[in-house]
Design a protein around this motif. Structure first.
Motif, mmCIF file in Angstrom:
data_model
loop_
_atom_site.group_PDB
_atom_site.id
_atom_site.type_symbol
_atom_site.label_atom_id
_atom_site.label_comp_id
_atom_site.label_asym_id
_atom_site.label_seq_id
_atom_site.Cartn_x
_atom_site.Cartn_y
_atom_site.Cartn_z
ATOM 1 N N ALA A 212 -61.643 -73.280 -63.794
ATOM 2 C CA ALA A 212 -62.536 -74.054 -62.933
ATOM 3 C C ALA A 212 -63.948 -73.490 -63.028
ATOM 4 O O ALA A 212 -64.224 -72.398 -62.539
ATOM 5 N N ALA A 213 -64.827 -74.216 -63.665
ATOM 6 C CA ALA A 213 -66.211 -73.784 -63.841
ATOM 7 C C ALA A 213 -67.040 -74.977 -64.279
ATOM 8 O O ALA A 213 -66.513 -76.050 -64.581
ATOM 9 N N GLN A 214 -68.349 -74.784 -64.273
ATOM 10 C CA GLN A 214 -69.239 -75.807 -64.814
ATOM 11 C C GLN A 214 -69.383 -75.598 -66.314
ATOM 12 O O GLN A 214 -69.528 -74.469 -66.782
ATOM 13 N N TYR A 215 -69.326 -76.697 -67.074
ATOM 14 C CA TYR A 215 -69.494 -76.639 -68.522
ATOM 15 C C TYR A 215 -70.532 -77.674 -68.940
ATOM 16 O O TYR A 215 -70.546 -78.787 -68.405
ATOM 17 N N PRO A 216 -71.384 -77.327 -69.888
ATOM 18 C CA PRO A 216 -72.298 -78.345 -70.410
ATOM 19 C C PRO A 216 -71.504 -79.494 -71.020
ATOM 20 O O PRO A 216 -70.558 -79.270 -71.782
ATOM 21 N N VAL A 217 -71.866 -80.723 -70.674
ATOM 22 C CA VAL A 217 -71.162 -81.880 -71.214
ATOM 23 C C VAL A 217 -71.196 -81.861 -72.739
ATOM 24 O O VAL A 217 -70.203 -82.159 -73.406
ATOM 25 N N ALA A 218 -72.350 -81.493 -73.301
ATOM 26 C CA ALA A 218 -72.473 -81.443 -74.758
ATOM 27 C C ALA A 218 -71.497 -80.444 -75.360
ATOM 28 O O ALA A 218 -70.937 -80.678 -76.446
ATOM 29 N N GLU A 219 -71.251 -79.337 -74.663
ATOM 30 C CA GLU A 219 -70.316 -78.327 -75.165
ATOM 31 C C GLU A 219 -68.885 -78.850 -75.131
ATOM 32 O O GLU A 219 -68.108 -78.632 -76.067
ATOM 33 N N CYS A 220 -68.515 -79.551 -74.061
ATOM 34 C CA CYS A 220 -67.163 -80.107 -73.954
ATOM 35 C C CYS A 220 -66.900 -81.102 -75.078
ATOM 36 O O CYS A 220 -65.878 -81.019 -75.772
#
Length: 245
Positions: A212-220
């Motif tokens: 559970a964390a924030q991830y850059p959409v581009a990275e996902c």
């Protein structure tokens, strides 16, 4: 002789010969060789900071791979349109790979080559990759996986996450699930904007991966492109071996 889960760290080895050794899904990290003799060595995997005789060969390898596979450059998009183009390329390439797989007897699609995943297992793992990085991280579904999704071997086992390595689904069964996941990706990419691409996801709590964390959409989305690209190459390599048996 086979060893699984072997860990060697902080060891100095002198006057040693390693011959006919295969390391599958292994990790070599901060390894230093002095006065070494390497002959007939094949390395296939993610390479960072590899220096040979004082030369960092990583950028040379990347440049050569881009030359061999011109579409590979497209797998590093910086815009929403670039992500849509990359996905179009991947769908086209995978269609060709699946056509080649269909030319083999179905039992061979469950056969592992050199300890790697079988063709069916590879497709099952890509289900998992899409589940965790698109359905979970981007769309917020805490438990998106199908019972046939196959996590990566290094993930900590969790009884709440499907992990059936021995399942024997047919190619068509897995392809139907792949089509469903591809539609999910396509839906996300259709509505994707450059602004949304630069945003972060909201943390999603639940069992398994990803934390559970924030991830850059581009990275996902970029991780999904990388998984699809690299595992197709692995699949093509192993299908060629199976065809020549």
């Amino acid at each position: 002789m086979n060893h699984t889960g072997l860990r060697i760290a902080d060891v100095t080895v002198t006057d040693t010969r390693l011959q006919n050794v295969t390391v599958t899904r292994g990790v070599l990290w901060r390894v230093r060789m002095r006065g070494a003799w390497l002959g007939q060595v094949s390395i296939d995997g993610q390479i960072e900071g590899l220096t040979v005789n004082g030369v960092d060969v990583g950028p040379l390898i990347e440049a050569e791979l881009d030359r061999r596979y011109p579409e590979r450059v497209k797998m590093r998009p910086a815009t929403a349109d670039g992500f849509r183009e990359a996905w179009d390329i991947l769908e086209s390439l995978w269609a060709e790979t699946v056509d080649r797989a269909r030319q083999l007897p179905p039992p061979l699609l469950h056969e592992r080559v050199d300890g790697e995943w079988s063709f069916i297992q590879t497709l099952r793992h890509l289900l998992f990759a899409t589940d965790i990085w698109v359905s979970r991280a981007v769309l917020g579904n805490p438990r998106p996986w199908h019972p046939l999704s196959l996590p990566f071997d290094e993930m900590d086992p969790d009884e709440r996450v499907p992990w059936d390595r021995d399942a024997q689904p047919t190619l068509d069964e897995v392809l139907a699930l792949r089509a469903d996941r591809a539609e999910t990706v396509r839906r996300v990419l259709t509505g994707l904007t450059d602004e949304a691409l630069g945003a972060d996801t909201e943390p999603v709590d639940g069992p398994g991966y990803s934390p559970a964390a924030q991830y850059p959409v581009a990275e996902c989305l970029g991780t999904v492109l990388l998984e699809e690209w690299q595992h197709r190459l692995y699949a093509e390599r192993d299908l060629a071996t199976l065809r020549n048996q």
